[in-house]
Design a protein around this motif. Sequence first.
Motif, PDB file in Angstrom:
ATOM      1  N   GLN A  97      47.784  46.095  47.131  1.00  0.00           N
ATOM      2  CA  GLN A  97      46.496  45.398  46.798  1.00  0.00           C
ATOM      3  C   GLN A  97      46.961  44.720  45.254  1.00  0.00           C
ATOM      4  O   GLN A  97      46.391  43.597  45.157  1.00  0.00           O
ATOM      5  CB  GLN A  97      45.465  46.352  46.396  1.00  0.00           C
ATOM      6  CG  GLN A  97      44.768  47.006  47.697  1.00  0.00           C
ATOM      7  CD  GLN A  97      43.856  48.188  47.488  1.00  0.00           C
ATOM      8  OE1 GLN A  97      43.967  48.918  46.374  1.00  0.00           O
ATOM      9  NE2 GLN A  97      42.862  48.037  48.267  1.00  0.00           N
ATOM     10  N   THR A 102      48.963  41.601  45.783  1.00  0.00           N
ATOM     11  CA  THR A 102      48.177  40.682  46.564  1.00  0.00           C
ATOM     12  C   THR A 102      47.204  40.193  45.398  1.00  0.00           C
ATOM     13  O   THR A 102      46.181  39.588  45.898  1.00  0.00           O
ATOM     14  CB  THR A 102      47.882  40.931  47.723  1.00  0.00           C
ATOM     15  OG1 THR A 102      47.046  42.315  47.717  1.00  0.00           O
ATOM     16  CG2 THR A 102      48.819  41.056  48.889  1.00  0.00           C
ATOM     17  N   GLN A 124      44.680  41.957  44.076  1.00  0.00           N
ATOM     18  CA  GLN A 124      43.447  42.538  44.190  1.00  0.00           C
ATOM     19  C   GLN A 124      43.431  43.898  43.159  1.00  0.00           C
ATOM     20  O   GLN A 124      43.107  44.892  43.620  1.00  0.00           O
ATOM     21  CB  GLN A 124      43.330  42.891  45.507  1.00  0.00           C
ATOM     22  CG  GLN A 124      43.288  41.877  46.728  1.00  0.00           C
ATOM     23  CD  GLN A 124      43.242  42.505  48.218  1.00  0.00           C
ATOM     24  OE1 GLN A 124      42.265  42.894  48.624  1.00  0.00           O
ATOM     25  NE2 GLN A 124      44.339  42.464  48.767  1.00  0.00           N
ATOM     26  N   LYS A 153      41.172  44.838  41.080  1.00  0.00           N
ATOM     27  CA  LYS A 153      39.861  45.513  41.117  1.00  0.00           C
ATOM     28  C   LYS A 153      39.933  46.486  41.905  1.00  0.00           C
ATOM     29  O   LYS A 153      39.455  47.828  41.667  1.00  0.00           O
ATOM     30  CB  LYS A 153      38.654  44.363  41.288  1.00  0.00           C
ATOM     31  CG  LYS A 153      37.332  45.220  40.786  1.00  0.00           C
ATOM     32  CD  LYS A 153      36.272  44.372  41.053  1.00  0.00           C
ATOM     33  CE  LYS A 153      36.152  43.295  40.273  1.00  0.00           C
ATOM     34  NZ  LYS A 153      34.964  42.297  40.422  1.00  0.00           N
ATOM     35  N   GLU A 154      40.303  46.202  43.284  1.00  0.00           N
ATOM     36  CA  GLU A 154      40.359  46.976  44.307  1.00  0.00           C
ATOM     37  C   GLU A 154      41.453  48.310  44.197  1.00  0.00           C
ATOM     38  O   GLU A 154      41.194  49.409  44.268  1.00  0.00           O
ATOM     39  CB  GLU A 154      40.511  46.284  45.734  1.00  0.00           C
ATOM     40  CG  GLU A 154      39.411  45.371  46.012  1.00  0.00           C
ATOM     41  CD  GLU A 154      39.473  44.005  45.331  1.00  0.00           C
ATOM     42  OE1 GLU A 154      40.349  44.029  44.471  1.00  0.00           O
ATOM     43  OE2 GLU A 154      38.876  43.201  45.666  1.00  0.00           O
ATOM     44  N   GLU A 180      44.334  43.615  35.103  1.00  0.00           N
ATOM     45  CA  GLU A 180      42.768  43.251  35.202  1.00  0.00           C
ATOM     46  C   GLU A 180      42.431  42.800  33.624  1.00  0.00           C
ATOM     47  O   GLU A 180      41.481  42.291  33.571  1.00  0.00           O
ATOM     48  CB  GLU A 180      42.067  43.986  36.039  1.00  0.00           C
ATOM     49  CG  GLU A 180      40.716  43.363  36.184  1.00  0.00           C
ATOM     50  CD  GLU A 180      39.769  44.245  37.065  1.00  0.00           C
ATOM     51  OE1 GLU A 180      38.847  43.746  37.530  1.00  0.00           O
ATOM     52  OE2 GLU A 180      39.882  45.493  37.188  1.00  0.00           O
ATOM     53  N   ALA A 239      42.565  37.145  47.731  1.00  0.00           N
ATOM     54  CA  ALA A 239      42.696  36.715  46.218  1.00  0.00           C
ATOM     55  C   ALA A 239      43.727  35.445  46.168  1.00  0.00           C
ATOM     56  O   ALA A 239      43.456  34.679  45.045  1.00  0.00           O
ATOM     57  CB  ALA A 239      43.128  37.885  45.462  1.00  0.00           C
TER      58      ALA A 239
END
Length: 740
Positions: A387, A390, A392, A394-395, A446, A708
């Motif tokens: 994740q 790629t 992502q 937050k996930e 993030e 994303a």
Amino acid sequence: MLKEFDLWLDESGTFTNERATVSEGKNPSLIGGWLIPHDKYKENAFADMVVESKASEGYHSAGLTSSQKNEEVIPNLVRMHDEFGGRLFFIENREVRQYGGNRELYLSMMAYGLLHLLQELNAEYESVHLYVTIARRVEKINGTDSVISDEEYKKRLNSCIRMEKAAGHIVLDENTQMEFHVDSARTNTKLKMADYACNAELTISSGMFNDASRISYFQIRKDALVYSFVEDYEENRIRQYLTQDNISDALTTAIFSRKKGLLKKMLPLIINRLVNFGYRGARVQLDQCIREFTTDAYMEDDFEEGERILKNLLNTVIPAMVQKNLPCEKLHFAAELHLTDMYLREGDLCSAMEEIKNAETAQKKLPDSLENILTYYQLMEKLALCQIDTFQFKEAYKQMGRASKAFEEILQALELSDIVHKRYPNMISEYYGDALCMKIYAGMLEQHEKPKLYEELTADSDVALLQYGPHEGELERHRQYRAFIEAQAGNIYEACIWLFMIELPDVDSSWLKKKQEITVEICLAFLNKVNTGEIQASRLYYLMYYTRIMYEAFVAKDPLAVVLLQALLASNMELEPEQMKDHLHINARGKKLHALVIDSISQVAEPDTRIEYHPSESIYWRTAYCLYQADQKQLAEAMYEKAVNICFQHKEYLQLMVTGLGIQAERLSLLYKEGGKGAEKKAAAIRKKLSKEIESVNKAASAGEFPAIQATTKELAEEIRDEKNCNWRKLWKTSRMISF
């Protein structure tokens, strides 16, 4: 347990003028026959298998007709293999050596061939007793018949064993025994079977045999034991490891080898030895294999080589183990997981996303036991990395938040036990620390978008740092991440201390409470310590975090920015050797030395392919920005180009390609902000190139589901659509979103 075998040997050839024989299109001399388990036959078992020969000797297979060979000899050889468990055995002179006279060559081939057989049997069965029956060999010496005696065979073999042991080439089980018996091939039925084997081996491709016979012969030859008297180092080493019950090193040697056919040849031997250990013994050995491969995978800098090794394990070794019902489920899962990690490290996201599915399938095959909880966490961690890679973030942050919460709850549950709490009143857990580590990693990426995460990230970091006891080495990643978190929050001094305290004993946590000056010399000491590290990947990641901090320092206009850059380039320093102390290696001539640490970045290419991977592109990228801000724009452009070239050298490395878009966006932002004809001209060329690169990324991303990435490329394409209205602030924001 002692395993007993019979070995029946005949020979074919003169053992003289071997090279001349081969140059005439004939086969070199051969020793061969059968290896039979001692308990698989009775003495009179082969009487009905003798074929009447028209040869002058009355027994030799050379005198048999074509129909006799096809209708009687080949079926008898198949029966020897299938009914009596026999294996064809041959000692070849494949290197066409002429080792002294014919007697010397014959005895040398015999001795080395038997030695290799003993090693192989020791590797599979430990102690063995070998009963060797050899066809009497008569030769003329000064006009007199001379026969090689039992004692001469034994003497030559013992001499060979002594030499090879002294050279460290062999290990034999101390209980291994061997007996020699020389007999006549005219009367000994077993030796006639050896004669048939030798003749078939040399002439099976001739017109004497039909296609059906060839198929039958090659079928029973699949498990033949074939040796040469010239040593094969890797095969020999594998047999030594097996004799010493060292399965993991034997398997590693076979899997890592680039010698064609070695793994296929040696794997049955390794598998059989594992089977002989029984379930519990095999499980212990395979657990050791997991530890070995985990270490090797962590230290492997050449990703293509790492993929080759792991695919050998997954495609060849694991299926063979499954076929023999060996407990290899954990090894299978570990291999799938490490291959996923290998793809992630090189930025091949499509392959990583496919491979993580294989890892998930392998993990589900493990029993639902307490012992396998860690494997489930490892899978969650790798899913989070997928994740992250790629984009992502937050996930991934949520995923690792759940994982770390699970370990926290496990610790709390264990503390409810009075027995456990009494012994461990202040229990810590590396697993919990590692889970927090991955949560922090996702969160710090993030952090650009959500600066408020700083408080939560540093709180998690403080807890995680307490989970490892007194071992400083475990804290390396945590301190690197903490350094980056502090840098992104604008705390450049604190970031430097967190990074430097990993490698510099004089820099410790007291520097955080009572600030001291960070000098160029301190930075040089750190860089030199890092640059002389043994593991290349580790060196690169230290450089990556150093350049990230330097980058954030220039963004924040912190005074330490120039200090960090000066140390990295040392372009404005010409220290005399006596001034440099232990900070840098001095060249042999003792002249003034430019501390060109930046050169080490360009030395990170894989030596065979000259290909560079992550984090090289990040080091070049962050250094380029700092050089640009320091008004060394020509050097900055060269660094930017190096970074971009790495990102787009392979079209399947999607993560690197997206990183390349971020680098190009940053370059455009700086040029548009700078303004002027020269900058606008450069910007136009980069913008044109970036448009094509966006298309390349979209094409690569279409092979999977990467929302994303697709959102980023869409936004960036919109930003550069109109050349006259490109907004440098938006481009800068986009580049900052790509945090690798």
